[in-house]
Write an enzyme that holds these catalytic residues in place. Structure first.
Site, PDB file in Angstrom:
ATOM      1  NE  ARG A  76       3.394 -10.675  -5.916  1.00 24.62           N
ATOM      2  CZ  ARG A  76       3.901  -9.531  -5.442  1.00 24.62           C
ATOM      3  NH1 ARG A  76       5.211  -9.396  -5.326  1.00 24.62           N
ATOM      4  NH2 ARG A  76       3.109  -8.541  -5.099  1.00 24.62           N
ATOM      5  CB  VAL A 109       1.979  -3.935  -6.906  1.00 26.70           C
ATOM      6  CG1 VAL A 109       2.834  -3.097  -5.972  1.00 26.70           C
ATOM      7  CG2 VAL A 109       2.137  -5.419  -6.564  1.00 26.70           C
ATOM      8  CG  HIS A 125       4.324  -0.121  -1.766  1.00 25.29           C
ATOM      9  ND1 HIS A 125       3.839  -0.919  -0.765  1.00 25.29           N
ATOM     10  CD2 HIS A 125       4.954   0.910  -1.144  1.00 25.29           C
ATOM     11  CE1 HIS A 125       4.170  -0.404   0.413  1.00 25.29           C
ATOM     12  NE2 HIS A 125       4.835   0.714   0.202  1.00 25.29           N
ATOM     13  CB  THR A 194      -2.294  -2.532   5.719  1.00 30.06           C
ATOM     14  OG1 THR A 194      -0.853  -2.503   5.762  1.00 30.06           O
ATOM     15  CG2 THR A 194      -2.840  -1.417   6.598  1.00 30.06           C
TER      16      THR A 194
HETATM   17  C1  BV8 Z   1      12.027   2.846   2.161  1.00 35.04           C
HETATM   18  C2  BV8 Z   1       5.946  -3.817  -3.603  1.00 35.04           C
HETATM   19  C3  BV8 Z   1      14.207   3.518   2.231  1.00 35.04           C
HETATM   20  C4  BV8 Z   1       6.766  -4.966  -4.054  1.00 35.04           C
HETATM   21  C5  BV8 Z   1       6.326  -3.586  -1.204  1.00 35.04           C
HETATM   22  C6  BV8 Z   1      13.134  -1.208  10.153  1.00 35.04           C
HETATM   23  C7  BV8 Z   1      12.160  -0.449  10.758  1.00 35.04           C
HETATM   24  C8  BV8 Z   1      11.296   0.362   9.999  1.00 35.04           C
HETATM   25  C9  BV8 Z   1      11.407   0.394   8.612  1.00 35.04           C
HETATM   26  C10 BV8 Z   1      12.389  -0.371   8.024  1.00 35.04           C
HETATM   27  C11 BV8 Z   1      13.250  -1.162   8.774  1.00 35.04           C
HETATM   28  N1  BV8 Z   1      14.078  -1.793   7.915  1.00 35.04           N
HETATM   29  C12 BV8 Z   1      13.782  -1.434   6.670  1.00 35.04           C
HETATM   30  C13 BV8 Z   1      12.781  -0.544   6.716  1.00 35.04           C
HETATM   31  C14 BV8 Z   1      12.146   0.126   5.602  1.00 35.04           C
HETATM   32  C15 BV8 Z   1      11.238  -0.843   4.866  1.00 35.04           C
HETATM   33  C16 BV8 Z   1      10.236  -1.469   5.794  1.00 35.04           C
HETATM   34  O1  BV8 Z   1       9.291  -0.836   6.220  1.00 35.04           O
HETATM   35  N2  BV8 Z   1      10.452  -2.772   6.103  1.00 35.04           N
HETATM   36  C17 BV8 Z   1       9.526  -3.462   6.974  1.00 35.04           C
HETATM   37  C18 BV8 Z   1       9.390  -4.919   6.523  1.00 35.04           C
HETATM   38  C19 BV8 Z   1      10.047  -3.366   8.404  1.00 35.04           C
HETATM   39  N3  BV8 Z   1      10.550  -0.020   3.903  1.00 35.04           N
HETATM   40  C20 BV8 Z   1      11.127   0.176   2.706  1.00 35.04           C
HETATM   41  O2  BV8 Z   1      12.153  -0.351   2.337  1.00 35.04           O
HETATM   42  C21 BV8 Z   1      10.408   1.175   1.804  1.00 35.04           C
HETATM   43  N4  BV8 Z   1      11.375   2.084   1.313  1.00 35.04           N
HETATM   44  O3  BV8 Z   1      11.847   2.862   3.351  1.00 35.04           O
HETATM   45  O4  BV8 Z   1      12.949   3.597   1.583  1.00 35.04           O
HETATM   46  C22 BV8 Z   1      14.829   4.804   2.012  1.00 35.04           C
HETATM   47  C23 BV8 Z   1      14.573   5.848   2.922  1.00 35.04           C
HETATM   48  C24 BV8 Z   1      15.206   7.014   2.708  1.00 35.04           C
HETATM   49  C25 BV8 Z   1      16.056   7.149   1.612  1.00 35.04           C
HETATM   50  C26 BV8 Z   1      16.277   6.093   0.729  1.00 35.04           C
HETATM   51  C27 BV8 Z   1      15.639   4.910   0.909  1.00 35.04           C
HETATM   52  C28 BV8 Z   1       9.783   0.465   0.613  1.00 35.04           C
HETATM   53  C29 BV8 Z   1       8.639  -0.372   1.086  1.00 35.04           C
HETATM   54  C30 BV8 Z   1       7.902  -0.939  -0.137  1.00 35.04           C
HETATM   55  C31 BV8 Z   1       8.277  -2.383  -0.336  1.00 35.04           C
HETATM   56  N5  BV8 Z   1       7.445  -2.940  -1.411  1.00 35.04           N
HETATM   57  N6  BV8 Z   1       5.578  -4.032  -2.206  1.00 35.04           N
HETATM   58  C32 BV8 Z   1       5.919  -6.184  -4.265  1.00 35.04           C
HETATM   59  O5  BV8 Z   1       4.682  -6.140  -4.030  1.00 35.04           O
HETATM   60  O6  BV8 Z   1       6.487  -7.186  -4.678  1.00 35.04           O
HETATM   61  S1  BV8 Z   1       5.783  -3.758   0.384  1.00 35.04           S
HETATM   62  C33 BV8 Z   1       4.710  -5.048   0.541  1.00 35.04           C
HETATM   63  O7  BV8 Z   1       4.293  -5.023   1.914  1.00 35.04           O
HETATM   64  C34 BV8 Z   1       3.410  -4.911  -0.242  1.00 35.04           C
HETATM   65  O8  BV8 Z   1       3.275  -3.708  -0.962  1.00 35.04           O
HETATM   66  C35 BV8 Z   1       2.366  -4.933   0.856  1.00 35.04           C
HETATM   67  O9  BV8 Z   1       1.238  -4.256   0.526  1.00 35.04           O
HETATM   68  C36 BV8 Z   1       3.125  -4.238   1.904  1.00 35.04           C
HETATM   69  C37 BV8 Z   1       2.570  -4.170   3.264  1.00 35.04           C
HETATM   70  O10 BV8 Z   1       2.076  -5.421   3.584  1.00 35.04           O
HETATM   71  P1  BV8 Z   1       0.471  -5.505   3.766  1.00 35.04           P
HETATM   72  O11 BV8 Z   1      -0.178  -4.900   2.562  1.00 35.04           O
HETATM   73  O12 BV8 Z   1       0.104  -4.934   5.069  1.00 35.04           O
HETATM   74  O13 BV8 Z   1       0.249  -7.050   3.690  1.00 35.04           O
HETATM   75  P2  BV8 Z   1       0.484  -8.098   4.871  1.00 35.04           P
HETATM   76  O14 BV8 Z   1       0.478  -9.451   4.260  1.00 35.04           O
HETATM   77  O15 BV8 Z   1       1.638  -7.657   5.713  1.00 35.04           O
HETATM   78  O16 BV8 Z   1      -0.802  -7.926   5.802  1.00 35.04           O
HETATM   79  C38 BV8 Z   1      -2.072  -8.253   5.290  1.00 35.04           C
HETATM   80  C39 BV8 Z   1      -3.064  -7.794   6.331  1.00 35.04           C
HETATM   81  O17 BV8 Z   1      -4.377  -8.032   5.812  1.00 35.04           O
HETATM   82  C40 BV8 Z   1      -2.959  -8.542   7.642  1.00 35.04           C
HETATM   83  O18 BV8 Z   1      -3.009  -7.627   8.717  1.00 35.04           O
HETATM   84  C41 BV8 Z   1      -4.199  -9.445   7.651  1.00 35.04           C
HETATM   85  O19 BV8 Z   1      -4.722  -9.596   8.953  1.00 35.04           O
HETATM   86  C42 BV8 Z   1      -5.150  -8.630   6.824  1.00 35.04           C
HETATM   87  N7  BV8 Z   1      -6.182  -9.410   6.134  1.00 35.04           N
HETATM   88  C43 BV8 Z   1      -6.116 -10.687   5.706  1.00 35.04           C
HETATM   89  N8  BV8 Z   1      -7.295 -11.015   5.103  1.00 35.04           N
HETATM   90  C44 BV8 Z   1      -8.081  -9.900   5.152  1.00 35.04           C
HETATM   91  C45 BV8 Z   1      -7.386  -8.884   5.812  1.00 35.04           C
HETATM   92  N9  BV8 Z   1      -7.893  -7.668   6.020  1.00 35.04           N
HETATM   93  C46 BV8 Z   1      -9.142  -7.440   5.582  1.00 35.04           C
HETATM   94  N10 BV8 Z   1      -9.886  -8.360   4.936  1.00 35.04           N
HETATM   95  C47 BV8 Z   1      -9.394  -9.597   4.713  1.00 35.04           C
HETATM   96  N11 BV8 Z   1     -10.145 -10.512   4.074  1.00 35.04           N
END
Ligand code: BV8
Ligand code: ZN
Length: 251
Positions: A76, A109, A125, A194
């Protein structure tokens, strides 16, 4: 590319909201960097060697096979060296100069908001360019001289990890507190590029709405937020954001 003509009324509406807003929060995700050539997480091309980022961006994956996780992050970083900010990033930097009450919260990031000139950026993040020691916690900014070798700590020599927040890890407390405060106190929140699937970042729009803010979503695809947003602009952010900021004029 200019924004689609049919979206001009929505673009004008958002510009009007921005003119009247004092405190603005903007949450961005991987979509805002898509037009810079950075693969999104869940879109096409968001895979790495057939694996989903979620299965690699975890402490468990790193503990099991640090070399494989580092190969993912070095890949990356090599991609990012060739990527530059796009008109969407530059428009947000211009917006910050026009509206000093703007707080930019990013899940990305890649560092492209800072590179485009945004100053007040809350990177909830973390930062892919930071190497953090797994033993002494020493942090250093990676140099892009050599993106093939797994970095070790300059201070104690131990293995490092990328300075990003993995799934299952807490977000940096100080940064997250500032992001929550900005969302709770804003009059207007822009949610750009997002999928609104990753928590707690995805909860910021709910925090803003609970505080009485107007919610604007800019995303070519529908997301779980779309039905809740007050204004939606189904357009690439690299087209919509410059069109909006251009309409702010110098008034
Ligand atoms: C935490 C860094 C725990 C690393 C990242 C079940 C239900 C709810 C929550 C959870 C669950 N199971 C687990 C969880 C928690 C989990 C979570 O939310 N999981 C999800 C998958 C369900 N979250 C965590 O673990 C977080 N920590 O909760 O702590 C805790 C709590 C209490 C006490 C102790 C511990 C940590 C989350 C952070 C993870 N790290 N990134 C790396 O980059 O390698 S997250 C990763 O996803 C990226 O940062 C990214 O930014 C992020 C979100 O994704 P998006 O940015 O939205 O990107 P995506 O591809 O999904 O979407 C792109 C969008 O852009 C699309 O909609 C598309 O249509 C649009 N698009 C495309 N082209 C364009 C556009 N828009 C505009 N213009 C364009 N041209
Ligand atoms: Zn060390």
């Amino acid at each position: 590319m200019a924004v689609n003509e049919s979206l001009l009324p929505a673009v004008e509406r958002v510009a009007e909201l921005l003119r009247g807003a004092e405190h603005i929060a903007c949450l961005t995700g991987a979509g805002v960097s898509a037009e810079s050539g950075v693969p999104t997480f869940r879109g096409v091309g968001g895979l790495w060697e057939g694996r989903r980022p979620e299965t690699l961006a975890t402490p468990e994956a790193f503990a099991a096979d640090p070399e494989e996780v580092w190969r993912f992050y070095l890949w990356r970083r090599r991609l990012l060296v060739a990527c530059k900010p796009n008109p969407g990033h530059y428009a947000l930097a211009r917006l910050e100069r026009r509206k000093p009450g703007l707080t930019l919260i990013t899940q990305n990031v890649d560092g492209l908001h800072l590179e485009a000139g945004s100053r007040r950026v809350l990177a909830v993040h973390g930062d892919i360019w930071i190497d953090r020691c797994t033993r002494c916690g020493h942090e250093a900014r990676a140099t892009d001289k050599d993106l093939q070798t797994i970095p070790h700590c300059g201070s104690c020599g131990a293995l490092t990890r990328p300075g990003v927040v993995w799934f299952g890890e807490m977000l940096p407390a100080d940064v997250w507190t500032q992001a929550e405060r900005a969302a709770a106190s804003c009059d207007l929140m822009l949610v750009v590029g997002t999928s609104s699937l990753v928590y707690p970042a995805a909860s910021l729009a709910d925090v803003a709405r609970a505080g009485g803010a107007t919610i604007v979503e800019i995303n070519p695809q529908a997301t779980p937020l779309t039905s809740e947003a007050d204004v939606g602009i189904p357009s690439p952010s690299g087209e919509a954001l410059p069109a909006i900021v251009d309409r702010l004029g110098d008034s």
